[in-house]
Design a protein around this motif. Sequence first.
Motif, mmCIF file in Angstrom:
data_model
loop_
_atom_site.group_PDB
_atom_site.id
_atom_site.type_symbol
_atom_site.label_atom_id
_atom_site.label_comp_id
_atom_site.label_asym_id
_atom_site.label_seq_id
_atom_site.Cartn_x
_atom_site.Cartn_y
_atom_site.Cartn_z
ATOM 1 N N ALA A 125 0.804 -1.230 0.000
ATOM 2 C CA ALA A 125 0.000 0.000 0.000
ATOM 3 C C ALA A 125 0.838 1.281 0.000
ATOM 4 C CB ALA A 125 -0.988 -0.015 1.163
ATOM 5 N N PRO A 126 1.748 1.469 0.952
ATOM 6 C CA PRO A 126 2.499 2.737 0.935
ATOM 7 C C PRO A 126 3.414 2.882 -0.271
ATOM 8 C CG PRO A 126 3.373 1.237 2.602
ATOM 9 C CD PRO A 126 2.103 0.626 2.105
ATOM 10 N N LEU A 127 3.909 1.758 -0.787
ATOM 11 C CA LEU A 127 4.826 1.815 -1.925
ATOM 12 C C LEU A 127 4.105 2.195 -3.218
ATOM 13 C CD1 LEU A 127 6.940 -1.356 -1.077
ATOM 14 C CD2 LEU A 127 7.711 1.016 -0.957
ATOM 15 N N VAL A 128 2.954 1.568 -3.468
ATOM 16 C CA VAL A 128 2.227 1.896 -4.702
ATOM 17 C C VAL A 128 1.561 3.269 -4.590
ATOM 18 C CG1 VAL A 128 1.894 -0.502 -5.384
ATOM 19 C CG2 VAL A 128 0.153 0.611 -3.976
ATOM 20 N N ARG A 129 1.177 3.636 -3.376
ATOM 21 C CA ARG A 129 0.587 4.967 -3.178
ATOM 22 C C ARG A 129 1.620 6.052 -3.486
ATOM 23 N NH1 ARG A 129 -0.836 5.674 2.654
ATOM 24 N NH2 ARG A 129 -2.033 3.787 2.186
ATOM 25 N N GLU A 130 2.842 5.843 -3.031
ATOM 26 C CA GLU A 130 3.908 6.816 -3.285
ATOM 27 C C GLU A 130 4.199 6.924 -4.767
ATOM 28 O OE1 GLU A 130 7.763 8.415 -4.067
ATOM 29 O OE2 GLU A 130 7.299 6.276 -4.299
ATOM 30 N N TRP B 221 -0.894 8.101 -12.304
ATOM 31 C CA TRP B 221 -1.761 7.010 -12.765
ATOM 32 C C TRP B 221 -2.087 6.062 -11.612
ATOM 33 C CZ3 TRP B 221 -3.766 8.272 -17.114
ATOM 34 C CH2 TRP B 221 -3.018 8.937 -18.095
ATOM 35 N N PRO B 222 -3.302 5.492 -11.580
ATOM 36 C CA PRO B 222 -3.687 4.565 -10.501
ATOM 37 C C PRO B 222 -2.996 3.216 -10.634
ATOM 38 C CG PRO B 222 -5.433 4.689 -12.133
ATOM 39 C CD PRO B 222 -4.422 5.738 -12.523
ATOM 40 N N ILE B 223 -2.748 2.588 -9.504
ATOM 41 C CA ILE B 223 -2.077 1.289 -9.443
ATOM 42 C C ILE B 223 -2.938 0.334 -8.628
ATOM 43 C CG2 ILE B 223 -0.013 0.044 -8.674
ATOM 44 C CD1 ILE B 223 1.508 2.706 -8.961
ATOM 45 N N ALA B 224 -3.056 -0.902 -9.078
ATOM 46 C CA ALA B 224 -3.833 -1.917 -8.374
ATOM 47 C C ALA B 224 -2.918 -3.038 -7.902
ATOM 48 C CB ALA B 224 -4.927 -2.478 -9.275
ATOM 49 N N VAL B 225 -3.287 -3.618 -6.780
ATOM 50 C CA VAL B 225 -2.624 -4.809 -6.248
ATOM 51 C C VAL B 225 -3.672 -5.921 -6.273
ATOM 52 C CG1 VAL B 225 -1.450 -5.858 -4.283
ATOM 53 C CG2 VAL B 225 -1.187 -3.398 -4.736
ATOM 54 N N PRO C 192 -8.131 6.301 -5.129
ATOM 55 C CA PRO C 192 -8.437 7.504 -4.329
ATOM 56 C C PRO C 192 -7.323 8.552 -4.335
ATOM 57 C CG PRO C 192 -9.027 5.524 -3.126
ATOM 58 C CD PRO C 192 -8.241 5.080 -4.320
ATOM 59 N N TYR C 193 -6.110 8.143 -4.713
ATOM 60 C CA TYR C 193 -4.970 9.060 -4.709
ATOM 61 C C TYR C 193 -4.585 9.515 -6.111
ATOM 62 C CZ TYR C 193 -4.721 6.886 -0.138
ATOM 63 O OH TYR C 193 -5.038 6.398 1.100
ATOM 64 N N SER C 194 -5.381 9.101 -7.104
ATOM 65 C CA SER C 194 -5.060 9.421 -8.496
ATOM 66 C C SER C 194 -6.087 10.370 -9.097
ATOM 67 C CB SER C 194 -5.011 8.141 -9.336
ATOM 68 O OG SER C 194 -4.953 8.446 -10.718
ATOM 69 N N PRO C 195 -5.624 11.406 -9.788
ATOM 70 C CA PRO C 195 -6.553 12.293 -10.496
ATOM 71 C C PRO C 195 -6.882 11.777 -11.895
ATOM 72 C CG PRO C 195 -4.343 13.163 -10.692
ATOM 73 C CD PRO C 195 -4.230 11.906 -9.854
ATOM 74 N N LEU C 196 -6.318 10.617 -12.246
ATOM 75 C CA LEU C 196 -6.431 10.118 -13.616
ATOM 76 C C LEU C 196 -7.041 8.720 -13.658
ATOM 77 C CD1 LEU C 196 -2.877 11.194 -14.855
ATOM 78 C CD2 LEU C 196 -5.048 12.407 -15.216
ATOM 79 N N SER C 197 -8.210 8.550 -13.083
ATOM 80 C CA SER C 197 -8.836 7.240 -13.059
ATOM 81 C C SER C 197 -10.206 7.272 -13.714
ATOM 82 C CB SER C 197 -8.983 6.741 -11.619
ATOM 83 O OG SER C 197 -9.661 5.499 -11.598
ATOM 84 N N LEU C 198 -10.517 6.222 -14.457
ATOM 85 C CA LEU C 198 -11.826 6.099 -15.091
ATOM 86 C C LEU C 198 -12.872 5.532 -14.131
ATOM 87 C CD1 LEU C 198 -10.731 4.640 -18.540
ATOM 88 C CD2 LEU C 198 -11.759 6.874 -18.153
ATOM 89 N N LEU C 199 -12.432 4.893 -13.059
ATOM 90 C CA LEU C 199 -13.337 4.231 -12.119
ATOM 91 C C LEU C 199 -13.302 4.918 -10.763
ATOM 92 C CD1 LEU C 199 -12.355 0.518 -12.882
ATOM 93 C CD2 LEU C 199 -14.302 1.773 -13.822
ATOM 94 N N HIS C 200 -14.406 4.790 -10.037
ATOM 95 C CA HIS C 200 -14.443 5.292 -8.661
ATOM 96 C C HIS C 200 -13.749 4.317 -7.718
ATOM 97 C CE1 HIS C 200 -16.948 8.677 -9.649
ATOM 98 N NE2 HIS C 200 -17.857 7.900 -10.213
ATOM 99 N N SER C 201 -13.822 3.035 -8.047
ATOM 100 C CA SER C 201 -13.177 2.011 -7.227
ATOM 101 C C SER C 201 -13.038 0.736 -8.041
ATOM 102 C CB SER C 201 -14.008 1.731 -5.969
ATOM 103 O OG SER C 201 -13.447 0.657 -5.227
#
Length: 253
Positions: A89-94, A101-105, A121-130
């Motif tokens: 979590a902290p690594l991909v969030r950083e 760009w959003p990152i998923a695990v 939630p930390y990306s301004p460039l996402s097509l999805l809310h979740s």
Amino acid sequence: MPDRDSSIRAVERAIVLLRALNQLPVSTLDGLHQLTSLPKPTLVRLLRTFEELGLVARGGRPGEYRLLDGVNALNSGYHHVPRVVEVAAPLVRELTERIKWPIAVAMLDVDALVVRYSTIPYSPLSLLHSSINMRLSLVSRALGRAYLAFCSREEQAMLLELVRQSPHPEDQIAQDRGAVLAMLEQTRARGYALRDGAVRPVSGTIAVPVMAKEFVAASIGITWFSSALSVEQIVDRHLDQLLDVSRKISEQL
């Protein structure tokens, strides 16, 4: 080869049966036959084995079965799901905060990859809310392909057999065994996976595996707008960063 194929089929059938038993508090032999399409003699043999292992008990009426608490022992020693998310979590969030760009695990759930954490939630460039708990095809989605290409050959063969039984449209390419194996070899050779271009062409995903020693523990992937960047640009700008995060996660597992 025949012995190995037989073993793979036996494991596959056991997994399919456990999934079916988990759908209802009490299951019947007829109901399990309809859910799994397994022959009744095969079901009876597996159910007897589960009984001996303390996983299943007979119900109040003939032909009824229910799962016992002993089934929880199958994952009692496995802590990778919370551990992977805790570490990642902290690594991909950083990384998302740097590249936007959003990152998923995502992690394996029987016959698909399931998103367990996302930086949407930390990306301004996402097509999805979740995308949390979204199930992703092992053969069409980048996160699934990254897992399937880098897991052991035995696990890969078993998973492909499961996916071939899936009615989901995104899993249908698994019917072409040669094409899928060639795609997985190409993915493994270049070190990263890409989503099938026919699936949600408005965006793309590049994904890499996260290893826990010799096993694949998860996949992580960056999703971007296809109109903003090409695959070549994403690879050039962000692949090394993604691989670096993957290595850091692996070192802590």
